[in-house]
Design a protein around this motif. Structure first.
Motif, short mmCIF file in Angstrom:
data_model
loop_
_atom_site.label_atom_id
_atom_site.label_comp_id
_atom_site.label_asym_id
_atom_site.label_seq_id
_atom_site.Cartn_x
_atom_site.Cartn_y
_atom_site.Cartn_z
N ILE A 102 28.80 -108.33 80.71
CA ILE A 102 27.84 -108.23 81.81
C ILE A 102 26.87 -109.40 81.72
CG2 ILE A 102 26.06 -106.80 82.88
CD1 ILE A 102 27.34 -104.39 81.49
N ASP A 103 26.61 -110.02 82.87
CA ASP A 103 25.64 -111.12 82.92
C ASP A 103 24.22 -110.56 82.87
OD1 ASP A 103 27.46 -113.26 83.12
OD2 ASP A 103 27.70 -112.89 85.27
N VAL A 104 23.34 -111.34 82.27
CA VAL A 104 21.92 -110.98 82.22
C VAL A 104 21.19 -111.82 83.25
CG1 VAL A 104 19.84 -110.91 80.79
CG2 VAL A 104 22.08 -110.40 79.78
N ALA A 105 20.55 -111.16 84.22
CA ALA A 105 19.83 -111.87 85.27
C ALA A 105 18.49 -112.39 84.76
CB ALA A 105 19.62 -110.96 86.47
N ARG A 106 17.78 -111.52 84.01
CA ARG A 106 16.43 -111.90 83.59
C ARG A 106 16.04 -111.11 82.36
NH1 ARG A 106 13.57 -111.12 88.35
NH2 ARG A 106 13.18 -108.96 87.82
N ILE A 107 15.28 -111.74 81.48
CA ILE A 107 14.72 -111.07 80.31
C ILE A 107 13.21 -111.28 80.34
CG2 ILE A 107 14.67 -110.95 77.80
CD1 ILE A 107 17.51 -112.12 77.82
N ASN A 108 12.48 -110.20 80.42
CA ASN A 108 11.01 -110.25 80.41
C ASN A 108 10.54 -109.75 79.04
OD1 ASN A 108 10.93 -110.96 83.20
ND2 ASN A 108 11.36 -108.83 83.67
N ILE A 109 9.77 -110.56 78.34
CA ILE A 109 9.31 -110.20 77.01
C ILE A 109 7.79 -110.13 76.99
CG2 ILE A 109 9.28 -110.85 74.58
CD1 ILE A 109 11.93 -112.32 75.09
N SER A 110 7.27 -108.99 76.58
CA SER A 110 5.83 -108.81 76.43
C SER A 110 5.51 -108.76 74.94
CB SER A 110 5.37 -107.50 77.08
OG SER A 110 5.64 -107.51 78.45
N VAL A 111 4.65 -109.68 74.50
CA VAL A 111 4.20 -109.67 73.11
C VAL A 111 2.92 -108.82 73.10
CG1 VAL A 111 3.40 -111.03 71.17
CG2 VAL A 111 5.22 -111.91 72.64
N ASP A 112 3.06 -107.61 72.55
CA ASP A 112 1.96 -106.65 72.58
C ASP A 112 1.04 -106.72 71.37
OD1 ASP A 112 2.97 -105.64 74.97
OD2 ASP A 112 4.18 -104.12 73.96
N ASN A 113 1.55 -107.31 70.28
CA ASN A 113 0.78 -107.26 69.04
C ASN A 113 1.20 -108.42 68.13
OD1 ASN A 113 -1.00 -106.31 67.14
ND2 ASN A 113 0.24 -104.56 66.52
N ILE A 114 0.27 -108.84 67.29
CA ILE A 114 0.56 -109.83 66.25
C ILE A 114 0.21 -109.17 64.93
CG2 ILE A 114 -0.03 -112.08 65.30
CD1 ILE A 114 -0.77 -112.94 68.16
#
Length: 116
Positions: A102-114
Protein backbone atom coordinates in the motif's frame (compact mmCIF):
# COMPACT_ATOMS: atom_id res chain seq x y z
CA UNK A 1 -9.76 -3.08 7.66
CA UNK A 2 -8.19 -2.36 4.32
CA UNK A 3 -9.09 -4.58 1.39
CA UNK A 4 -6.99 -4.73 -1.75
CA UNK A 5 -7.79 -6.61 -4.92
CA UNK A 6 -5.26 -7.84 -7.46
CA UNK A 7 -4.98 -10.62 -10.03
CA UNK A 8 -4.50 -13.22 -7.27
CA UNK A 9 -7.57 -12.26 -5.23
CA UNK A 10 -8.58 -10.16 -2.22
CA UNK A 11 -6.18 -9.21 0.51
CA UNK A 12 -7.53 -7.83 3.78
CA UNK A 13 -5.19 -6.04 6.18
CA UNK A 14 -6.37 -5.24 9.70
CA UNK A 15 -5.89 -1.87 11.35
CA UNK A 16 -4.22 -3.68 14.27
CA UNK A 17 -1.54 -5.08 11.95
CA UNK A 18 -0.88 -1.65 10.44
CA UNK A 19 -0.64 0.12 13.80
CA UNK A 20 1.70 -2.59 15.17
CA UNK A 21 3.87 -2.42 12.03
CA UNK A 22 4.05 1.37 12.25
CA UNK A 23 4.68 1.42 16.02
CA UNK A 24 7.49 -1.16 15.77
CA UNK A 25 9.12 0.66 12.85
CA UNK A 26 9.03 4.02 14.61
CA UNK A 27 10.33 2.54 17.88
CA UNK A 28 13.46 1.33 16.05
CA UNK A 29 14.26 4.77 14.60
CA UNK A 30 17.14 6.73 16.11
CA UNK A 31 16.09 9.51 18.48
CA UNK A 32 12.59 8.22 19.28
CA UNK A 33 12.05 7.82 23.02
CA UNK A 34 8.40 6.75 23.06
CA UNK A 35 5.00 6.84 21.38
CA UNK A 36 2.43 9.10 23.07
CA UNK A 37 -1.33 8.81 23.44
CA UNK A 38 -3.15 10.81 20.80
CA UNK A 39 -5.65 12.35 23.21
CA UNK A 40 -6.58 12.41 26.87
CA UNK A 41 -9.37 9.90 26.19
CA UNK A 42 -6.90 7.47 24.56
CA UNK A 43 -4.61 7.92 27.53
CA UNK A 44 -7.39 7.03 29.99
CA UNK A 45 -8.59 4.09 27.85
CA UNK A 46 -5.07 2.67 27.56
CA UNK A 47 -4.92 2.61 31.36
CA UNK A 48 -7.79 0.07 31.44
CA UNK A 49 -6.73 -1.97 28.37
CA UNK A 50 -4.89 -5.26 28.73
CA UNK A 51 -2.63 -4.40 25.79
CA UNK A 52 -1.24 -1.01 26.81
CA UNK A 53 0.30 -0.38 23.40
CA UNK A 54 -2.84 -0.87 21.27
CA UNK A 55 -3.28 2.21 19.10
CA UNK A 56 -1.02 4.30 21.28
CA UNK A 57 0.34 7.23 19.27
CA UNK A 58 -0.75 5.98 15.85
CA UNK A 59 -3.76 6.93 13.73
CA UNK A 60 -4.13 5.38 10.28
CA UNK A 61 -6.68 6.53 7.72
CA UNK A 62 -7.25 5.46 4.13
CA UNK A 63 -7.99 7.92 1.35
CA UNK A 64 -8.06 6.93 -2.34
CA UNK A 65 -6.42 3.55 -1.52
CA UNK A 66 -3.46 5.32 0.09
CA UNK A 67 -2.60 5.63 3.77
CA UNK A 68 -2.47 8.78 5.83
CA UNK A 69 -0.49 8.17 9.02
CA UNK A 70 -0.56 10.44 12.07
CA UNK A 71 2.03 9.86 14.80
CA UNK A 72 2.58 11.31 18.26
CA UNK A 73 6.09 10.75 19.58
CA UNK A 74 8.61 11.78 22.22
CA UNK A 75 12.20 12.36 21.14
CA UNK A 76 15.44 12.10 23.08
CA UNK A 77 16.90 15.41 24.26
CA UNK A 78 19.78 16.61 22.11
CA UNK A 79 18.78 14.88 18.90
CA UNK A 80 18.15 16.81 15.72
CA UNK A 81 14.33 16.77 15.51
CA UNK A 82 14.07 17.46 11.73
CA UNK A 83 16.55 14.61 11.09
CA UNK A 84 14.54 12.24 13.33
CA UNK A 85 11.27 13.17 11.60
CA UNK A 86 12.81 12.76 8.14
CA UNK A 87 14.26 9.39 9.10
CA UNK A 88 10.90 8.18 10.43
CA UNK A 89 9.10 9.27 7.24
CA UNK A 90 11.56 7.49 4.92
CA UNK A 91 11.63 4.33 7.03
CA UNK A 92 7.83 4.17 7.34
CA UNK A 93 7.20 4.71 3.63
CA UNK A 94 9.63 1.92 2.75
CA UNK A 95 8.47 -0.54 5.44
CA UNK A 96 4.73 -0.09 4.84
CA UNK A 97 5.13 -0.42 1.06
CA UNK A 98 7.31 -3.53 1.41
CA UNK A 99 5.08 -5.24 4.00
CA UNK A 100 1.65 -4.40 2.56
CA UNK A 101 2.04 -3.07 -0.97
CA UNK A 102 0.00 0.00 0.00
CA UNK A 103 1.28 3.47 -0.89
CA UNK A 104 1.59 6.07 1.85
CA UNK A 105 0.09 9.41 0.85
CA UNK A 106 1.20 11.42 3.87
CA UNK A 107 2.84 11.02 7.26
CA UNK A 108 2.12 13.67 9.90
CA UNK A 109 4.40 13.55 12.93
CA UNK A 110 3.73 15.48 16.14
CA UNK A 111 6.62 15.72 18.58
CA UNK A 112 4.76 15.99 21.89
CA UNK A 113 7.64 15.68 24.33
CA UNK A 114 11.41 15.76 24.69
CA UNK A 115 12.87 13.35 27.24
CA UNK A 116 16.34 12.81 28.64
Amino acid sequence: MITLENHIGKITISNRYLTDLIRNTVAECFGVADMNAVSFIDDVCSFFRKDKSAGNGVIVRVKDNRLIINLHISVIYGTNIPAVVSSIKHELMYTVKEATGIDVARINISVDNITE
